[in-house]
Each structure stands twice: as structure tokens, then as C-alpha cells.
Enzyme design. Structure first.
Site, PDB file in Angstrom:
ATOM      1  N   GLY A   1       0.846  -1.199   0.000  1.00 18.11           N
ATOM      2  CA  GLY A   1       0.000   0.000   0.000  1.00 18.11           C
ATOM      3  C   GLY A   1       0.873   1.238   0.000  1.00 18.11           C
ATOM      4  N   VAL A   2       1.087   1.820  -1.194  1.00 15.05           N
ATOM      5  CA  VAL A   2       1.974   2.988  -1.258  1.00 15.05           C
ATOM      6  C   VAL A   2       1.191   4.256  -1.607  1.00 15.05           C
ATOM      7  CG1 VAL A   2       4.196   1.883  -1.554  1.00 15.05           C
ATOM      8  CG2 VAL A   2       2.762   2.213  -3.563  1.00 15.05           C
TER       9      VAL A   2
ATOM     10  N   ASN B   1      -0.602   7.746   0.484  1.00 16.13           N
ATOM     11  CA  ASN B   1       0.014   8.868   1.210  1.00 16.13           C
ATOM     12  C   ASN B   1       1.001   8.407   2.281  1.00 16.13           C
ATOM     13  OD1 ASN B   1      -1.866  10.829  -0.004  1.00 16.13           O
ATOM     14  ND2 ASN B   1      -3.397   9.763   1.234  1.00 16.13           N
TER      15      ASN B   1
ATOM     16  N   ASP C   1       1.418  -2.522  -4.472  1.00 17.00           N
ATOM     17  CA  ASP C   1       0.146  -1.799  -4.410  1.00 17.00           C
ATOM     18  C   ASP C   1      -0.805  -2.445  -5.407  1.00 17.00           C
ATOM     19  OD1 ASP C   1      -0.649   1.278  -3.274  1.00 17.00           O
ATOM     20  OD2 ASP C   1      -1.892   0.496  -4.913  1.00 17.00           O
TER      21      ASP C   1
ATOM     22  N   ILE D   1      -0.215  -0.456   9.824  1.00 14.34           N
ATOM     23  CA  ILE D   1      -0.584   0.959   9.947  1.00 14.34           C
ATOM     24  C   ILE D   1      -2.072   1.140   9.640  1.00 14.34           C
ATOM     25  CG2 ILE D   1      -0.107   3.291   9.085  1.00 14.34           C
ATOM     26  CD1 ILE D   1       2.705   2.319   8.267  1.00 14.34           C
ATOM     27  N   MET D   2      -2.631   0.231   8.829  1.00 15.41           N
ATOM     28  CA  MET D   2      -4.023   0.382   8.364  1.00 15.41           C
ATOM     29  C   MET D   2      -4.989   0.584   9.532  1.00 15.41           C
ATOM     30  SD  MET D   2      -4.733  -2.373   5.357  1.00 15.41           S
ATOM     31  CE  MET D   2      -4.389  -3.837   6.289  1.00 15.41           C
TER      32      MET D   2
ATOM     33  N   HIS E   1      -6.371   3.123  18.907  1.00 16.86           N
ATOM     34  CA  HIS E   1      -5.964   4.233  18.043  1.00 16.86           C
ATOM     35  C   HIS E   1      -7.267   4.703  17.389  1.00 16.86           C
ATOM     36  CE1 HIS E   1      -4.108   6.794  15.128  1.00 16.86           C
ATOM     37  NE2 HIS E   1      -4.597   6.081  14.121  1.00 16.86           N
TER      38      HIS E   1
HETATM   39  N1  LIG Z   1      -2.299   4.026  12.213  1.00 16.26           N
HETATM   40  C1  LIG Z   1      -2.258   5.337  11.996  1.00 16.26           C
HETATM   41  O1  LIG Z   1      -1.914   6.107  12.885  1.00 16.26           O
HETATM   42  C2  LIG Z   1      -2.634   5.845  10.627  1.00 16.26           C
HETATM   43  C3  LIG Z   1      -2.341   7.156  10.220  1.00 16.26           C
HETATM   44  C4  LIG Z   1      -2.673   7.542   8.929  1.00 16.26           C
HETATM   45  C5  LIG Z   1      -3.309   6.654   8.079  1.00 16.26           C
HETATM   46  N2  LIG Z   1      -3.607   5.406   8.533  1.00 16.26           N
HETATM   47  C6  LIG Z   1      -4.250   4.410   7.676  1.00 16.26           C
HETATM   48  O2  LIG Z   1      -3.264   3.896   6.793  1.00 16.26           O
HETATM   49  C7  LIG Z   1      -3.896   3.433   5.611  1.00 16.26           C
HETATM   50  C8  LIG Z   1      -3.251   4.108   4.407  1.00 16.26           C
HETATM   51  O3  LIG Z   1      -3.480   5.506   4.459  1.00 16.26           O
HETATM   52  P1  LIG Z   1      -3.169   6.403   3.167  1.00 16.26           P
HETATM   53  O4  LIG Z   1      -3.454   7.814   3.511  1.00 16.26           O
HETATM   54  O5  LIG Z   1      -1.854   6.033   2.610  1.00 16.26           O
HETATM   55  O6  LIG Z   1      -4.320   5.860   2.187  1.00 16.26           O
HETATM   56  P2  LIG Z   1      -4.422   6.019   0.620  1.00 16.26           P
HETATM   57  O7  LIG Z   1      -5.870   5.869   0.299  1.00 16.26           O
HETATM   58  O8  LIG Z   1      -3.681   7.237   0.166  1.00 16.26           O
HETATM   59  O9  LIG Z   1      -3.570   4.778   0.020  1.00 16.26           O
HETATM   60  C9  LIG Z   1      -3.938   3.456   0.196  1.00 16.26           C
HETATM   61  C10 LIG Z   1      -3.181   2.654  -0.851  1.00 16.26           C
HETATM   62  O10 LIG Z   1      -3.482   1.267  -0.637  1.00 16.26           O
HETATM   63  C11 LIG Z   1      -3.624   0.659  -1.904  1.00 16.26           C
HETATM   64  N3  LIG Z   1      -4.392  -0.577  -1.752  1.00 16.26           N
HETATM   65  C12 LIG Z   1      -5.717  -0.706  -1.489  1.00 16.26           C
HETATM   66  N4  LIG Z   1      -6.050  -2.014  -1.413  1.00 16.26           N
HETATM   67  C13 LIG Z   1      -4.907  -2.719  -1.624  1.00 16.26           C
HETATM   68  C14 LIG Z   1      -4.601  -4.099  -1.683  1.00 16.26           C
HETATM   69  N5  LIG Z   1      -5.555  -5.028  -1.520  1.00 16.26           N
HETATM   70  N6  LIG Z   1      -3.332  -4.471  -1.909  1.00 16.26           N
HETATM   71  C15 LIG Z   1      -2.369  -3.532  -2.095  1.00 16.26           C
HETATM   72  N7  LIG Z   1      -2.596  -2.209  -2.066  1.00 16.26           N
HETATM   73  C16 LIG Z   1      -3.857  -1.799  -1.831  1.00 16.26           C
HETATM   74  C17 LIG Z   1      -4.296   1.726  -2.761  1.00 16.26           C
HETATM   75  O11 LIG Z   1      -4.148   1.469  -4.141  1.00 16.26           O
HETATM   76  C18 LIG Z   1      -3.572   2.976  -2.295  1.00 16.26           C
HETATM   77  O12 LIG Z   1      -2.413   3.222  -3.052  1.00 16.26           O
HETATM   78  C19 LIG Z   1      -5.378   3.761   5.783  1.00 16.26           C
HETATM   79  O13 LIG Z   1      -6.014   2.633   6.333  1.00 16.26           O
HETATM   80  C20 LIG Z   1      -5.370   4.891   6.797  1.00 16.26           C
HETATM   81  O14 LIG Z   1      -6.585   5.031   7.504  1.00 16.26           O
HETATM   82  C21 LIG Z   1      -3.286   4.999   9.770  1.00 16.26           C
END
Ligand SMILES: NC(=O)c1ccc[n+]([C@@H]2O[C@H](COP(=O)([O-])OP(=O)(O)OC[C@H]3O[C@@H](n4cnc5c(N)ncnc54)[C@H](O)[C@@H]3O)[C@@H](O)[C@H]2O)c1
Length: 304
Positions: free
Chosen positions: A8-9, A11, A33, A119-120, A176
């Protein structure tokens, strides 16, 4: 060879990747990704950066088999717009639990034998599900949990007292998410218990805790997501694993008492979570912890 992987690359994942490459932390990095073009774009962008760096990182993409000898694997797939739109990280659970179902067998099949840092969101519930579906030990799978929320609390307290956030110690515990709480009994400022500081006697501690909790939404409302602080937390945990640092961090670790992952202080080292730390919480804090852990437990129990 210090080898990392990121699934998952978006943000967050790309900021973790950028940090690992530009700080020379990774010798080798695997990016995966579901959007192949995005993974390829990040690979080329990182490769272009390297002509101006004094360190080299081999960046490969899209090959689960390449995870076999990865030491630290970050999971940052999902769709952040779902939780930022609703203001509740659990809104993303339907999607991220489906992601876990898809990727867990692939990770296992690769022969991966390193440490997973999730992180998800919702972080604690997803980490529980990830551990269950991979079948890896509870030591080897943990989440960033309240490490980020604790940093936010340090910022808020630091601003209030006009001191550096790094002079503030202590923990945000539990989910969290919305049921997290600041364990004020653990918070110390320049070595002194915050509740005993004369300058803190009129503080509204509930308002400070709320300001820390709202940090995510304050950032997301301006830029649509959060990335820098969470990536910094994730990289620092990965470095703790690689260097067997055995530092105590509030992460999402397994609590046998509540049979769930939840934000607790844990010693992070080469085996992932080496052990957890039990804090002398006061009665009200214990009740908040129990409430938060039970909520996470019940959410995961609903999944098949
Ligand atoms: N734990 C924390 O403190 C924290 C902080 C920020 C964000 N997050 C979470 O981290 C995750 C990512 O955030 P983000 O801002 O990068 O999201 P984002 O939407 O910018 O990116 C998510 C990426 O995951 C990819 N993806 C989706 N399903 C996939 C799969 N089955 N296999 C591979 N790749 C896949 C997408 O194509 C996308 O590039 C989210 O769940 C968000 O809520 C957690």
C-alpha cells in the site's frame, strides 16, 4: 542487508518509503500496491532521487515472493478517504479487513519470516485480524497503535507549557481511535509528574486529551490525510526492530487479558514485541482501558 517491504503505497506508504530511502535506512525495499502504475511511479521517483543521495536502496515492486527475506513489512493499504470523510476509523474496517483477507495468504505463501507493522485503520482491529489470518506469532505482528497519539499528546502538552514536546513523557493508551485516553498518571514533564506541576494546576486535562485526539482530523481537514507523523512513527518502530533497540513504545500489541490487540506500552526489539509493560494506572484509567479493549475485541469478533 536491511530489507523492508511496504504493501500500500498511498500517502502513508510512500512517505515511509521516502524516509527509508532518503535517510539511508533501507538497503532494499519492496513496494506492492493494487494499483501497479502507482507502485511503478513511486519506484521511479525514488530511483531518480538516488542520483542526489550518498546512499543506495534497491527498490523493487509488485512481487510478493520478494517478501521472503524482508525483515520489516509495513501494511499501509486501504482508502483513507473513507475514514477521513466519516471521522471514524472503523468506517474503513470493511475495506481493510477485505485487504487482510486478500494479502495474508500471499504474505504467508512468500515464506516471509520477518516482523509485520500494521498501519491500516482501524489499527488495533486490523492488526488482530492480520495476526489471526497470517497465523504468525503475536510477537511478530503489531500495529503503530497509540505511538502517534502519544506524539500528539506530547505536542499538545509541550505547546501548553511552552516546552519541547520531547521533554514530555507518558502514554496515550487504548484504541488508536475514539476510545483512546491519555494516562495522565504516566505523564511526566522534565522529570516531574504533570499533575504535580504548579503551572498545570488549572489545566483542563480533558480538553488537552481531546486536542491530542483531534490532531488527526485537524491535519486531515487541511490536507485530506495524515502522513508525515505516522510515517516517522512507523520508521522509528522499524528501526527499533532492526537494531534490536528494545525501547518502550505505546504500540498496538496483544493483551491476553482482553484477548485483543490494543494500545499498550511494549518493548520493541528484533522479535517485534519482546514483552509488554504493565503501568500502575489509576482506577478511572483502568476502566477506560477496559472499555477501549472490549470495544476492539467485540468489533473483531464480528468478523468471520
Ligand atoms: N495508524 C495510523 O496512525 C494511521 C495514520 C494515517 C493513516 N492510517 C491508515 O493507513 C492506511 C493508508 O493511508 P493512506 O493515507 O496512505 O491511504 P491512501 O488511500 O492514500 O492509500 C492506500 C493505498 O493502498 C492501496 N491498496 C488498497 N487495497 C490494496 C490491496 N488489496 N493491496 C495492495 N494495495 C492496496 C491503494 O491502491 C492505495 O495506493 C489507511 O487505512 C489509513 O486510515 C493509519
Amino acid at each position: 542487508m536491511r530489507k523492508f517491504g511496504i504493501i500500500g503505497v498511498g500517502n502513508v506508504g510512500r512517505t515511509v518509503a521516502y524516509t527509508l530511502v532518503t535517510k539511508g535506512i533501507a538497503d532494499s525495499l519492496v513496494l506492492i500496491d493494487k494499483d501497479r502504475k502507482r507502485a511503478r511511479a513511486e519506484q521511479v521517483d525514488l530511483q531518480d532521487a538516488q542520483a542526489r543521495l550518498s546512499t543506495t536502496t534497491q527498490v523493487s515492486i509488485q512481487d510478493y515472493e520478494d517478501l521472503k527475506d524482508v525483515e520489516v513489512l509495513y501494511i499501509s493499504a486501504g482508502d483513507v478517504s473513507i475514514s477521513t470523510n466519516g471521522g471514524n476509523r472503523f468506517d474503513e474496517f470493511k475495506l481493510t479487513s477485505a485487504v487482510v483477507k486478500e494479502i495474508a495468504p500471499k504474505i504467508v505463501a512468500s515464506g516471509f519470516h520477518g516482523i509485520i507493522i500494521d498501519i491500516m485503520n482501524p489499527c488495533d482491529a486490523v492488526t488482530s485480524y492480520l495476526q489471526k489470518l497470517t497465523g504468525f506469532s503475536k510477537q511478530r505482528v503489531f500495529g503503530t497503535g497509540t505511538f502517534l497519539d502519544t506524539a500528539r499528546m506530547q505536542r499538545v502538552v509541550g505547546e501548553k507549557l511552552n516546552i519541547n514536546s520531547r521533554s514530555v513523557e507518558g502514554y496515550v493508551l487504548g484504541e488508536h481511535g475514539n476510545t483512546q485516553f491519555v494516562a495522565w498518571s504516566s505523564v511526566r514533564v522534565q522529570g516531574k509528574a504533570i499533575k504535580e506541576l504548579p503551572e498545570a494546576k488549572d489545566f483542563d486535562f480533558d480538553a488537552l486529551a481531546d486536542a491530542a485526539k483531534q490532531g488527526a482530523w485537524e491535519v486531515a481537514s487541511g490536507k485530506g490525510f495524515t502522513s508525515d507523523a505516522i510515517a516517522t512513527c512507523a520508521v522509528s518502530l522499524g528501526q527499533a526492530v532492526l537494531s534490536d533497540a528494545r525501547i518502550v513504545c505505546p504500540v498496538s500489541g496483544y493483551s491476553s487479558l482482553y484477548d485483543t490487540y490494543v494500545g499498550i506500552p511494549a518493548i520493541v526489539g528484533k522479535n517485534g514485541i519482546e514483552s509488554t509493560v504493565t503501568l500502575p494506572l489509576d482506577t478511572a484509567e483502568q476502566a477506560k482501558f477496559a472499555h477501549s479493549a472490549q470495544m476492539i475485541h467485540d468489533s473483531v469478533a464480528k468478523l468471520d
